[in-house]
Design an enzyme around this catalytic site. Structure first.
Site, PDB file in Angstrom:
ATOM      1  N   ARG A 225       0.712  -1.079  -0.017  1.00  0.00           N
ATOM      2  CA  ARG A 225       0.117   0.113   0.008  1.00  0.00           C
ATOM      3  C   ARG A 225       0.791   1.147  -0.048  1.00  0.00           C
ATOM      4  O   ARG A 225       2.277   1.148   0.741  1.00  0.00           O
ATOM      5  CB  ARG A 225      -0.865   0.339   1.269  1.00  0.00           C
ATOM      6  N   GLU A 254      -3.923   7.437  -4.419  1.00  0.00           N
ATOM      7  CA  GLU A 254      -4.315   6.968  -5.489  1.00  0.00           C
ATOM      8  C   GLU A 254      -5.625   7.417  -6.185  1.00  0.00           C
ATOM      9  O   GLU A 254      -6.535   7.585  -5.416  1.00  0.00           O
ATOM     10  CB  GLU A 254      -4.250   5.489  -5.653  1.00  0.00           C
ATOM     11  N   HIS A 273      -1.523   0.529  -9.571  1.00  0.00           N
ATOM     12  CA  HIS A 273      -2.289  -0.689  -8.421  1.00  0.00           C
ATOM     13  C   HIS A 273      -2.942  -1.712  -9.441  1.00  0.00           C
ATOM     14  O   HIS A 273      -4.241  -1.880  -9.386  1.00  0.00           O
ATOM     15  CB  HIS A 273      -3.144   0.163  -7.719  1.00  0.00           C
TER      16      HIS A 273
HETATM   17  C1  GLV Z   1      -5.497  -5.182  -3.645  1.00  0.00           C
HETATM   18  O1  GLV Z   1      -4.627  -4.210  -3.397  1.00  0.00           O
HETATM   19  C2  GLV Z   1      -5.873  -5.939  -2.532  1.00  0.00           C
HETATM   20  O2  GLV Z   1      -5.643  -5.597  -1.601  1.00  0.00           O
HETATM   21  O3  GLV Z   1      -6.476  -6.888  -3.032  1.00  0.00           O
END
Ligand code: GLV
Ligand code: GLV
Length: 307
Positions: A225, A254, A273
Protein backbone atom coordinates in the site's frame (compact mmCIF):
# COMPACT_ATOMS: atom_id res chain seq x y z
CA UNK A 1 -33.60 -11.75 0.67
CA UNK A 2 -31.19 -9.02 1.64
CA UNK A 3 -30.14 -5.90 -0.21
CA UNK A 4 -26.44 -5.67 -1.12
CA UNK A 5 -24.71 -2.51 -2.27
CA UNK A 6 -21.81 -3.21 -4.63
CA UNK A 7 -19.47 -0.27 -5.01
CA UNK A 8 -18.34 -1.13 -8.56
CA UNK A 9 -19.72 -3.27 -11.34
CA UNK A 10 -17.86 -6.57 -11.09
CA UNK A 11 -18.04 -8.16 -14.55
CA UNK A 12 -17.71 -11.71 -13.23
CA UNK A 13 -19.99 -14.76 -12.84
CA UNK A 14 -19.80 -14.42 -9.04
CA UNK A 15 -22.26 -11.56 -9.18
CA UNK A 16 -24.91 -13.81 -10.74
CA UNK A 17 -24.73 -16.11 -7.71
CA UNK A 18 -25.37 -13.13 -5.48
CA UNK A 19 -28.25 -11.92 -7.63
CA UNK A 20 -29.95 -15.34 -7.48
CA UNK A 21 -30.40 -14.96 -3.74
CA UNK A 22 -30.39 -11.26 -3.01
CA UNK A 23 -31.34 -7.86 -4.29
CA UNK A 24 -28.26 -6.14 -5.69
CA UNK A 25 -27.67 -2.39 -5.98
CA UNK A 26 -24.62 -1.74 -8.18
CA UNK A 27 -22.68 1.54 -8.46
CA UNK A 28 -22.42 1.58 -12.24
CA UNK A 29 -19.73 4.23 -12.74
CA UNK A 30 -16.05 3.48 -13.36
CA UNK A 31 -15.09 5.93 -10.62
CA UNK A 32 -15.75 5.27 -6.90
CA UNK A 33 -18.92 6.61 -5.31
CA UNK A 34 -18.31 9.98 -3.64
CA UNK A 35 -18.51 9.76 0.17
CA UNK A 36 -22.07 11.16 0.43
CA UNK A 37 -23.44 8.92 -2.32
CA UNK A 38 -21.69 5.92 -0.78
CA UNK A 39 -23.29 6.61 2.60
CA UNK A 40 -26.73 7.15 1.09
CA UNK A 41 -26.59 3.83 -0.76
CA UNK A 42 -25.17 2.02 2.29
CA UNK A 43 -28.07 3.33 4.39
CA UNK A 44 -30.40 1.33 2.16
CA UNK A 45 -28.31 -1.85 2.28
CA UNK A 46 -28.01 -4.89 4.55
CA UNK A 47 -24.53 -5.70 3.30
CA UNK A 48 -21.72 -4.10 1.32
CA UNK A 49 -19.37 -5.48 -1.31
CA UNK A 50 -16.52 -2.97 -1.58
CA UNK A 51 -13.23 -2.35 -3.34
CA UNK A 52 -10.09 -0.71 -1.92
CA UNK A 53 -11.30 2.81 -2.67
CA UNK A 54 -14.25 2.85 -0.24
CA UNK A 55 -13.47 4.10 3.25
CA UNK A 56 -15.50 2.74 6.17
CA UNK A 57 -15.07 3.88 9.77
CA UNK A 58 -17.14 3.84 12.97
CA UNK A 59 -19.02 7.04 12.12
CA UNK A 60 -19.97 5.63 8.74
CA UNK A 61 -21.26 2.40 10.32
CA UNK A 62 -23.26 4.36 12.92
CA UNK A 63 -24.91 6.31 10.12
CA UNK A 64 -25.68 3.14 8.16
CA UNK A 65 -27.06 0.90 10.94
CA UNK A 66 -28.76 -1.50 8.51
CA UNK A 67 -25.37 -2.82 7.32
CA UNK A 68 -24.62 -6.17 8.94
CA UNK A 69 -21.83 -7.60 6.77
CA UNK A 70 -18.99 -6.24 4.63
CA UNK A 71 -16.99 -8.07 1.97
CA UNK A 72 -13.90 -6.30 0.67
CA UNK A 73 -12.96 -7.44 -2.83
CA UNK A 74 -9.26 -7.24 -1.90
CA UNK A 75 -6.83 -8.96 0.44
CA UNK A 76 -5.88 -5.65 2.08
CA UNK A 77 -8.54 -4.19 4.38
CA UNK A 78 -6.89 -0.93 5.43
CA UNK A 79 -9.83 0.97 3.89
CA UNK A 80 -12.05 -0.45 6.64
CA UNK A 81 -11.75 0.25 10.37
CA UNK A 82 -11.79 -3.38 11.49
CA UNK A 83 -11.99 -2.52 15.18
CA UNK A 84 -15.04 -0.32 14.62
CA UNK A 85 -16.68 -3.14 12.65
CA UNK A 86 -15.88 -5.71 15.35
CA UNK A 87 -17.29 -3.44 18.07
CA UNK A 88 -20.56 -3.36 16.14
CA UNK A 89 -20.52 -7.13 15.44
CA UNK A 90 -20.25 -6.54 11.70
CA UNK A 91 -18.18 -9.29 10.07
CA UNK A 92 -15.63 -8.15 7.46
CA UNK A 93 -14.23 -10.52 4.85
CA UNK A 94 -11.32 -10.33 2.40
CA UNK A 95 -10.00 -12.33 -0.57
CA UNK A 96 -6.67 -13.94 0.38
CA UNK A 97 -4.71 -16.52 -1.59
CA UNK A 98 -6.21 -16.08 -5.04
CA UNK A 99 -4.17 -12.95 -5.82
CA UNK A 100 -0.86 -14.10 -4.36
CA UNK A 101 0.84 -15.14 -7.59
CA UNK A 102 -0.51 -12.26 -9.68
CA UNK A 103 0.73 -9.72 -7.13
CA UNK A 104 4.14 -11.37 -6.71
CA UNK A 105 4.41 -11.41 -10.52
CA UNK A 106 3.92 -7.65 -10.63
CA UNK A 107 6.45 -7.15 -7.82
CA UNK A 108 9.03 -9.22 -9.69
CA UNK A 109 8.17 -7.55 -12.99
CA UNK A 110 8.78 -4.15 -11.37
CA UNK A 111 12.10 -5.34 -9.98
CA UNK A 112 13.25 -6.70 -13.34
CA UNK A 113 11.97 -3.71 -15.28
CA UNK A 114 13.56 -1.07 -13.09
CA UNK A 115 16.84 -2.97 -12.56
CA UNK A 116 17.21 -3.50 -16.31
CA UNK A 117 15.93 -0.02 -17.18
CA UNK A 118 13.13 -1.21 -19.48
CA UNK A 119 11.06 2.02 -19.33
CA UNK A 120 14.12 4.09 -20.33
CA UNK A 121 15.00 1.66 -23.09
CA UNK A 122 11.52 1.66 -24.54
CA UNK A 123 11.42 5.46 -24.49
CA UNK A 124 14.72 5.55 -26.43
CA UNK A 125 13.33 3.28 -29.11
CA UNK A 126 10.00 5.06 -29.49
CA UNK A 127 11.55 8.52 -29.43
CA UNK A 128 14.08 7.71 -32.15
CA UNK A 129 17.07 7.87 -29.77
CA UNK A 130 18.20 4.24 -30.21
CA UNK A 131 21.96 4.58 -30.71
CA UNK A 132 24.11 1.70 -32.08
CA UNK A 133 25.07 -1.03 -29.58
CA UNK A 134 27.69 0.17 -27.11
CA UNK A 135 29.26 -1.78 -24.23
CA UNK A 136 28.43 0.99 -21.82
CA UNK A 137 24.87 1.63 -22.94
CA UNK A 138 22.04 1.46 -20.36
CA UNK A 139 23.85 -0.69 -17.82
CA UNK A 140 21.59 -1.85 -15.02
CA UNK A 141 21.68 -4.01 -11.93
CA UNK A 142 22.06 -7.77 -11.63
CA UNK A 143 19.61 -10.07 -9.90
CA UNK A 144 21.40 -13.45 -9.99
CA UNK A 145 23.79 -13.92 -7.07
CA UNK A 146 22.41 -10.93 -5.22
CA UNK A 147 20.37 -10.80 -2.01
CA UNK A 148 16.67 -9.99 -2.16
CA UNK A 149 15.32 -8.57 1.09
CA UNK A 150 11.62 -9.15 1.64
CA UNK A 151 9.78 -7.07 4.21
CA UNK A 152 6.67 -8.91 5.38
CA UNK A 153 6.48 -12.69 5.23
CA UNK A 154 2.89 -13.42 4.30
CA UNK A 155 1.66 -15.25 1.23
CA UNK A 156 2.76 -12.60 -1.25
CA UNK A 157 6.17 -12.01 0.35
CA UNK A 158 6.85 -15.75 0.23
CA UNK A 159 5.67 -15.96 -3.40
CA UNK A 160 8.11 -13.14 -4.20
CA UNK A 161 10.84 -15.16 -2.47
CA UNK A 162 10.12 -18.15 -4.73
CA UNK A 163 10.46 -15.93 -7.78
CA UNK A 164 13.75 -14.54 -6.46
CA UNK A 165 15.07 -18.06 -5.81
CA UNK A 166 14.15 -19.00 -9.37
CA UNK A 167 16.32 -16.14 -10.59
CA UNK A 168 19.27 -17.26 -8.47
CA UNK A 169 18.84 -14.74 -5.68
CA UNK A 170 19.54 -15.33 -2.02
CA UNK A 171 16.51 -14.45 0.11
CA UNK A 172 16.37 -12.75 3.51
CA UNK A 173 13.22 -11.51 5.16
CA UNK A 174 12.05 -9.37 8.02
CA UNK A 175 8.62 -9.54 9.59
CA UNK A 176 6.99 -9.03 12.97
CA UNK A 177 7.41 -12.66 13.93
CA UNK A 178 10.38 -14.01 11.95
CA UNK A 179 13.48 -13.21 9.95
CA UNK A 180 16.16 -10.59 10.62
CA UNK A 181 15.76 -7.06 12.01
CA UNK A 182 14.60 -4.53 9.41
CA UNK A 183 17.76 -2.41 9.69
CA UNK A 184 19.93 -5.46 9.04
CA UNK A 185 17.80 -6.40 6.03
CA UNK A 186 18.09 -2.89 4.57
CA UNK A 187 21.86 -2.82 5.04
CA UNK A 188 22.57 -6.26 3.64
CA UNK A 189 20.06 -6.59 0.80
CA UNK A 190 20.93 -5.79 -2.79
CA UNK A 191 17.24 -5.24 -3.53
CA UNK A 192 14.25 -4.74 -1.24
CA UNK A 193 10.59 -5.60 -1.80
CA UNK A 194 7.82 -4.51 0.57
CA UNK A 195 4.91 -6.88 1.34
CA UNK A 196 3.34 -5.75 4.62
CA UNK A 197 -0.30 -4.80 5.09
CA UNK A 198 -0.87 -1.12 5.91
CA UNK A 199 -1.54 -0.78 9.65
CA UNK A 200 -0.74 1.99 12.15
CA UNK A 201 2.55 0.12 12.83
CA UNK A 202 3.60 -0.06 9.17
CA UNK A 203 2.61 3.46 8.11
CA UNK A 204 5.74 5.09 6.63
CA UNK A 205 7.72 1.99 7.58
CA UNK A 206 10.08 3.06 4.79
CA UNK A 207 11.19 6.63 5.48
CA UNK A 208 14.37 8.69 5.17
CA UNK A 209 16.39 6.68 7.75
CA UNK A 210 15.41 3.40 6.10
CA UNK A 211 16.29 4.51 2.55
CA UNK A 212 19.59 5.86 3.90
CA UNK A 213 20.45 2.39 5.19
CA UNK A 214 19.93 0.74 1.80
CA UNK A 215 22.81 0.19 -0.61
CA UNK A 216 23.24 2.90 -3.24
CA UNK A 217 22.99 0.17 -5.88
CA UNK A 218 19.74 -1.28 -4.46
CA UNK A 219 16.35 -1.26 -6.13
CA UNK A 220 13.19 -0.88 -4.05
CA UNK A 221 9.78 -2.35 -4.91
CA UNK A 222 6.42 -1.70 -3.27
CA UNK A 223 3.27 -3.64 -4.13
CA UNK A 224 1.63 -3.36 -0.68
CA UNK A 225 0.00 0.00 0.00
CA UNK A 226 1.28 3.49 -0.75
CA UNK A 227 0.99 4.48 2.91
CA UNK A 228 3.78 2.10 3.95
CA UNK A 229 6.27 4.45 2.26
CA UNK A 230 7.08 8.07 3.05
CA UNK A 231 6.94 9.23 -0.57
CA UNK A 232 8.77 12.52 0.02
CA UNK A 233 11.63 10.51 1.53
CA UNK A 234 11.58 8.10 -1.41
CA UNK A 235 11.69 10.98 -3.87
CA UNK A 236 14.70 12.48 -2.04
CA UNK A 237 16.45 9.09 -1.85
CA UNK A 238 16.11 8.68 -5.62
CA UNK A 239 17.14 12.26 -6.37
CA UNK A 240 20.16 12.05 -4.06
CA UNK A 241 21.25 8.67 -5.40
CA UNK A 242 20.81 6.96 -2.03
CA UNK A 243 19.19 4.05 -3.86
CA UNK A 244 19.43 3.02 -7.51
CA UNK A 245 15.74 3.00 -8.38
CA UNK A 246 12.22 2.10 -7.36
CA UNK A 247 9.23 0.29 -8.80
CA UNK A 248 5.81 1.02 -7.33
CA UNK A 249 2.39 -0.51 -7.89
CA UNK A 250 0.88 1.56 -5.08
CA UNK A 251 1.13 5.22 -4.10
CA UNK A 252 -0.43 7.69 -1.70
CA UNK A 253 -2.75 9.07 -2.92
CA UNK A 254 -4.18 6.91 -5.67
CA UNK A 255 -4.53 7.91 -8.41
CA UNK A 256 -1.24 9.78 -8.18
CA UNK A 257 -1.65 13.16 -9.92
CA UNK A 258 0.62 13.54 -12.96
CA UNK A 259 2.20 16.62 -11.34
CA UNK A 260 2.99 14.86 -8.05
CA UNK A 261 6.58 15.69 -6.95
CA UNK A 262 7.35 11.96 -6.70
CA UNK A 263 7.21 11.70 -10.48
CA UNK A 264 10.11 14.17 -10.80
CA UNK A 265 12.42 11.52 -9.29
CA UNK A 266 14.78 9.59 -11.59
CA UNK A 267 14.83 5.80 -11.99
CA UNK A 268 11.26 5.40 -10.91
CA UNK A 269 8.64 3.13 -12.48
CA UNK A 270 5.05 3.51 -11.30
CA UNK A 271 2.12 1.38 -12.43
CA UNK A 272 -1.51 2.02 -11.39
CA UNK A 273 -2.24 -0.57 -8.64
CA UNK A 274 -2.52 -3.56 -10.97
CA UNK A 275 -1.07 -6.24 -8.66
CA UNK A 276 -4.18 -8.42 -8.85
CA UNK A 277 -5.27 -7.28 -12.29
CA UNK A 278 -5.51 -10.51 -14.25
CA UNK A 279 -8.77 -11.91 -15.64
CA UNK A 280 -8.63 -15.08 -13.56
CA UNK A 281 -7.47 -13.40 -10.37
CA UNK A 282 -10.13 -10.70 -10.36
CA UNK A 283 -12.83 -13.27 -11.09
CA UNK A 284 -11.61 -15.42 -8.17
CA UNK A 285 -11.54 -12.38 -5.89
CA UNK A 286 -15.17 -11.67 -6.78
CA UNK A 287 -15.96 -15.34 -6.03
CA UNK A 288 -14.43 -15.12 -2.56
CA UNK A 289 -16.10 -11.79 -1.81
CA UNK A 290 -19.49 -13.22 -2.82
CA UNK A 291 -18.83 -16.42 -0.79
CA UNK A 292 -18.18 -14.21 2.24
CA UNK A 293 -21.40 -12.27 1.76
CA UNK A 294 -23.58 -15.30 1.05
CA UNK A 295 -22.29 -16.97 4.21
CA UNK A 296 -22.79 -13.93 6.41
CA UNK A 297 -26.28 -13.25 5.06
CA UNK A 298 -27.21 -16.90 5.69
CA UNK A 299 -26.09 -16.48 9.30
CA UNK A 300 -22.91 -18.53 8.80
CA UNK A 301 -19.28 -17.66 9.41
CA UNK A 302 -17.55 -15.95 6.46
CA UNK A 303 -14.98 -18.37 4.92
CA UNK A 304 -12.41 -15.54 4.90
CA UNK A 305 -13.19 -13.30 7.82
CA UNK A 306 -10.70 -10.71 9.06
CA UNK A 307 -12.84 -9.00 11.72
C1 GLV B 1 -5.40 -5.04 -3.63
O1 GLV B 1 -4.64 -4.14 -3.47
C2 GLV B 1 -5.75 -5.94 -2.59
O2 GLV B 1 -5.50 -5.65 -1.41
O3 GLV B 1 -6.31 -6.99 -2.92
C1 GLV C 1 24.54 -9.23 -27.02
O1 GLV C 1 23.58 -9.05 -27.72
C2 GLV C 1 25.36 -10.39 -27.11
O2 GLV C 1 25.17 -11.19 -28.03
O3 GLV C 1 26.27 -10.51 -26.24
Amino acid sequence: MARVFISRDLPFPALDRLKEQHEVDVWEERTPPPADAFLARAQEADALLLTVTEKVDGDFLDQAPSVRAIANCAVGTDNIDLEAAAQRDIPVGNTPGVLTDATADIAFALLLAIARRLPEGEAEVREGRWAPWHPGHMLGGDLADTTLGIIGWGRIGQAMARRGEGFGMKIVHSSRSSGIPLDELLETSDHVSLHTPLTPETKHLMGAPQFARMKKTAYFVNTSRGGTVDQAALKDALKNGEIAGAGLDVTDPEPLPADDPLLTAPNLLVVPHVGSATVRTRSRMADLAVDNLLAALAGDEMPNRVA
